[in-house]
Design a protein around this motif. Structure first.
Motif, PDB file in Angstrom:
ATOM      1  N   TRP A 103     -17.524  17.329 -25.072  1.00 22.56           N
ATOM      2  CA  TRP A 103     -18.594  17.966 -24.281  1.00 22.56           C
ATOM      3  C   TRP A 103     -18.106  18.057 -22.846  1.00 22.56           C
ATOM      4  O   TRP A 103     -17.504  17.111 -22.330  1.00 22.56           O
ATOM      5  N   ALA A 104     -18.345  19.195 -22.208  1.00 20.23           N
ATOM      6  CA  ALA A 104     -17.915  19.380 -20.817  1.00 20.23           C
ATOM      7  C   ALA A 104     -18.976  20.151 -20.052  1.00 20.23           C
ATOM      8  O   ALA A 104     -19.796  20.868 -20.644  1.00 20.23           O
ATOM      9  N   ASN A 105     -18.941  20.007 -18.747  1.00 22.40           N
ATOM     10  CA  ASN A 105     -19.915  20.676 -17.887  1.00 22.40           C
ATOM     11  C   ASN A 105     -19.229  21.256 -16.659  1.00 22.40           C
ATOM     12  O   ASN A 105     -18.339  20.639 -16.078  1.00 22.40           O
ATOM     13  N   GLU A 106     -19.645  22.482 -16.281  1.00 20.74           N
ATOM     14  CA  GLU A 106     -19.162  23.129 -15.062  1.00 20.74           C
ATOM     15  C   GLU A 106     -20.233  24.082 -14.565  1.00 20.74           C
ATOM     16  O   GLU A 106     -20.835  24.817 -15.346  1.00 20.74           O
ATOM     17  N   LEU A 107     -20.451  24.081 -13.244  1.00 23.85           N
ATOM     18  CA  LEU A 107     -21.477  24.928 -12.648  1.00 23.85           C
ATOM     19  C   LEU A 107     -21.002  26.356 -12.422  1.00 23.85           C
ATOM     20  O   LEU A 107     -21.706  27.320 -12.736  1.00 23.85           O
ATOM     21  N   ASP A 108     -19.794  26.510 -11.878  1.00 26.39           N
ATOM     22  CA  ASP A 108     -19.282  27.832 -11.522  1.00 26.39           C
ATOM     23  C   ASP A 108     -19.057  28.680 -12.773  1.00 26.39           C
ATOM     24  O   ASP A 108     -18.377  28.248 -13.715  1.00 26.39           O
ATOM     25  N   LEU A 109     -19.586  29.894 -12.772  1.00 27.45           N
ATOM     26  CA  LEU A 109     -19.540  30.731 -13.976  1.00 27.45           C
ATOM     27  C   LEU A 109     -18.118  31.134 -14.340  1.00 27.45           C
ATOM     28  O   LEU A 109     -17.721  31.049 -15.506  1.00 27.45           O
ATOM     29  N   ASP A 110     -17.331  31.593 -13.364  1.00 32.15           N
ATOM     30  CA  ASP A 110     -15.953  32.002 -13.666  1.00 32.15           C
ATOM     31  C   ASP A 110     -15.129  30.832 -14.190  1.00 32.15           C
ATOM     32  O   ASP A 110     -14.382  30.954 -15.159  1.00 32.15           O
ATOM     33  N   ALA A 111     -15.250  29.675 -13.518  1.00 32.74           N
ATOM     34  CA  ALA A 111     -14.499  28.498 -13.953  1.00 32.74           C
ATOM     35  C   ALA A 111     -14.918  28.093 -15.364  1.00 32.74           C
ATOM     36  O   ALA A 111     -14.079  27.702 -16.184  1.00 32.74           O
ATOM     37  N   ALA A 112     -16.232  28.203 -15.647  1.00 34.16           N
ATOM     38  CA  ALA A 112     -16.725  27.870 -16.988  1.00 34.16           C
ATOM     39  C   ALA A 112     -16.135  28.807 -18.034  1.00 34.16           C
ATOM     40  O   ALA A 112     -15.745  28.378 -19.129  1.00 34.16           O
ATOM     41  N   GLN A 113     -16.039  30.092 -17.697  1.00 36.52           N
ATOM     42  CA  GLN A 113     -15.467  31.055 -18.640  1.00 36.52           C
ATOM     43  C   GLN A 113     -13.974  30.794 -18.846  1.00 36.52           C
ATOM     44  O   GLN A 113     -13.448  30.945 -19.957  1.00 36.52           O
ATOM     45  N   THR A 114     -13.289  30.414 -17.772  1.00 32.95           N
ATOM     46  CA  THR A 114     -11.878  30.029 -17.903  1.00 32.95           C
ATOM     47  C   THR A 114     -11.745  28.835 -18.836  1.00 32.95           C
ATOM     48  O   THR A 114     -10.880  28.799 -19.718  1.00 32.95           O
TER      49      THR A 114
END
Length: 359
Positions: free
Chosen positions: A26-37
């Motif tokens: 399980w992982a979490n990231e706020l920034d949309l581009d970074a999340a898509q990467t």
């Protein structure tokens, strides 16, 4: 080891931990581009994009003891000497959100990464003490270490602090960690060593991605080293390709993008234009009339990713400025790998060996 990754960004830390054998569930990231990467490169991990404040309750889905490790690097701008160093910066408070997740999951180990300043400066001593104290209250033996990425096969002098906690153990984990991490130190890699392995700049495999004009500063700020000070307009500084790069900033993409000498990259015996210009400035003690030659250029996103030791197959999502930012924000993969290798050794010794004895 089963892990949860917080503030994952583009996944630099995750690359290192995965390469060491950690399974990130399980992982979490706020920034949309970074999340898509992250999703593009880690299809087997459940990535939840959004604010951890709203998502952390989801983690109660995991049974107690089912997560061995929590790792990640909360945003550091509030502690960084490159920022305003504001303890009330909302981003600074995210370290406590991180600790909330640790409290929910009760992993055997946690690793929290941040800027060197948080681990070194006197003004942040109370914050360091609070992190260690809170970890202790939750049952963890916690210590912190400042490490230089250049010692672990990264062509970059990037120093970061790591807060590391071990749950319910009477082992001297700090001493063991120091012993293990020393074993993982490698000979230093230069920028030239790194970039010469890449396709030439301007080709399909390494396109030019920053066209910000390079011009000489009207009022240059001199330092002893030609790679410090301010010889060019903007904040982009030249790289000493025969050594390790200074920390790549998240603000790359425009005139803060580091500069290198293409001619010197191709031929180590060529005249070092930056050094020569710096020498002339020092001798003249006034302005020197020069024109920046075409072989002085900005580094590309492919080169920046290589300096951060991302795998050459890693794919980034977003506009060029976003990709530069994702790369600059990342924990160098090789540094993360060394951290993971060290804590896995301690995990095997402090938990698995103990479990076998009791069995």
């Amino acid at each position: 080891m089963r892990a949860v990754s917080l503030f994952a960004g583009a996944g630099g830390m995750d690359v290192g931990f995965s390469d060491a054998g950690v399974s990130i569930v399980w992982a979490n990231e706020l920034d949309l581009d970074a999340a898509q990467t992250y999703i593009k490169n880690n299809p087997d991990t459940m990535l939840r994009q959004g604010d951890i404040k709203r998502l952390k309750e989801e983690l109660q889905q995991f049974d107690e003891g089912s997560i061995d490790l929590v790792f990640g690097g909360p945003p550091c701008q509030g502690f960084s000497v490159a920022g305003k160093m504001d303890p009330d910066d909302e981003r600074s408070k995210l370290i406590w959100e991180y600790m909330d997740v640790v409290n929910i999951l009760k992993p055997k180990i946690f690793v929290m990464e941040n800027v060197k300043a948080l681990g070194k400066l006197q003004r942040w001593q109370s914050v360091r003490e609070k992190i260690v104290s809170r970890a202790h209250d939750m049952g963890y033996t916690c210590f912190y270490k400042v490490l230089n990425a250049a010692d672990f096969g990264v062509p970059q002098k990037r120093e970061r602090v790591f807060f590391i906690g071990f749950l319910d153990t009477d082992a001297d984990v700090e001493k063991i960690f120091e012993t293990e991490i020393i074993k993982l130190i490698k000979p230093r890699v230069t920028v030239r060593d790194c970039l010469r392995k890449l396709p030439p700049a301007g080709t399909e495999g390494n396109p030019i991605t920053c066209t910000a004009k390079i011009s000489l500063a009207a009022n240059p700020v001199m330092r002893k080293s030609p790679y410090a000070g301010m010889l060019f307009n903007g904040m982009g500084r030249p790289l000493d390709i025969s050594s390790q790069a200074n920390t790549l900033p998240a603000s790359m993409g425009g005139n803060k993008t580091p500069i290198l000498d293409e001619l010197l990259l191709e031929d180590p015996e060529a005249e070092n234009w930056v050094v020569q210009y710096h020498t002339e400035l020092a001798q003249a003690n006034k302005k020197v009339s020069r024109i920046v030659p075409s072989h002085i250029r900005r580094i590309t996103t492919v080169e920046a990713a290589a300096i951060q030791t991302f795998p050459p197959t890693y794919q980034f999502v977003g506009e060029k400025s976003s990709i530069y930012r994702q790369i600059g924000n990342a924990v160098p993969c090789n540094l993360a790998f060394a951290i993971a290798e060290a804590i896995i050794s301690i995990y095997n010794e402090a938990y698995l060996t103990k479990a076998r004895v009791y069995a």
